[in-house]
Design an enzyme around this catalytic site. Sequence first.
Site, PDB file in Angstrom:
ATOM      1  N   CYS A  79      -1.330  -6.497 -32.503  1.00  0.00           N
ATOM      2  CA  CYS A  79      -2.612  -5.818 -32.686  1.00  0.00           C
ATOM      3  C   CYS A  79      -2.448  -4.401 -33.199  1.00  0.00           C
ATOM      4  O   CYS A  79      -3.428  -3.777 -33.599  1.00  0.00           O
ATOM      5  CB  CYS A  79      -3.416  -5.812 -31.393  1.00  0.00           C
ATOM      6  SG  CYS A  79      -2.739  -4.765 -30.110  1.00  0.00           S
TER       7      CYS A  79
ATOM      8  N   ASP B 235      -1.441  -1.696 -31.479  1.00  0.00           N
ATOM      9  CA  ASP B 235      -1.581  -0.627 -30.495  1.00  0.00           C
ATOM     10  C   ASP B 235      -0.205  -0.017 -30.208  1.00  0.00           C
ATOM     11  O   ASP B 235       0.747  -0.745 -29.877  1.00  0.00           O
ATOM     12  CB  ASP B 235      -2.157  -1.158 -29.174  1.00  0.00           C
ATOM     13  CG  ASP B 235      -3.606  -1.580 -29.300  1.00  0.00           C
ATOM     14  OD1 ASP B 235      -4.310  -1.038 -30.167  1.00  0.00           O
ATOM     15  OD2 ASP B 235      -4.029  -2.445 -28.520  1.00  0.00           O
TER      16      ASP B 235
ATOM     17  N   CYS C 252      -6.985   0.627 -30.364  1.00  0.00           N
ATOM     18  CA  CYS C 252      -8.408   0.381 -30.154  1.00  0.00           C
ATOM     19  C   CYS C 252      -8.943   1.239 -29.009  1.00  0.00           C
ATOM     20  O   CYS C 252      -8.200   1.927 -28.315  1.00  0.00           O
ATOM     21  CB  CYS C 252      -8.637  -1.096 -29.848  1.00  0.00           C
ATOM     22  SG  CYS C 252      -7.893  -1.628 -28.299  1.00  0.00           S
TER      23      CYS C 252
ATOM     24  N   CYS D 276      -3.964  -3.977 -23.199  1.00  0.00           N
ATOM     25  CA  CYS D 276      -3.976  -2.513 -23.313  1.00  0.00           C
ATOM     26  C   CYS D 276      -3.575  -1.853 -21.993  1.00  0.00           C
ATOM     27  O   CYS D 276      -2.857  -0.859 -21.991  1.00  0.00           O
ATOM     28  CB  CYS D 276      -5.359  -2.028 -23.740  1.00  0.00           C
ATOM     29  SG  CYS D 276      -5.860  -2.605 -25.375  1.00  0.00           S
TER      30      CYS D 276
END
Length: 140
Positions: free
Chosen positions: A33, A35, A58, A102
């Site tokens: 993703c 991150d 994000c 996350c």
Amino acid sequence: MYTNTVMDHFTNPRNVGEIENADGMGEVGNVKCGDIMRMYLKIEGDIIVDVKFKTFGCGSAVASSSISTELIKGKTIKEALALTNREVITALGGLPPVKVHCSVLAEQAIKAAILDYANKNNLVFEELAGFNPDELDHEH
């Protein structure tokens, strides 16, 4: 979809930045993703007296980074090592299932920074046994 706490930490993140000459710095990422989290620690004695972060990712990644810094600032190293991604999620009031990774990144970034501190100071923390931030495979 996102709690007010997530939105608050995303739009007003706490402890953003770098610590010059940090005692410990850790970086982790999720290639799927994109991150990337970097944590900086200033440690006096056994206490984390300052913590900053830089996160490319994000809103959930920024919010997880922000609240995790608040959760460990002023804590002992052992207390910071005990922080779990579930505690990060609880402090945020929840995360959508697809964004749970996350909170895992935040937990791992803290551990990576403490591992860096330990390596610089020839310290061993049993909580970090087998932990290698370069070999982490993050679920997404």
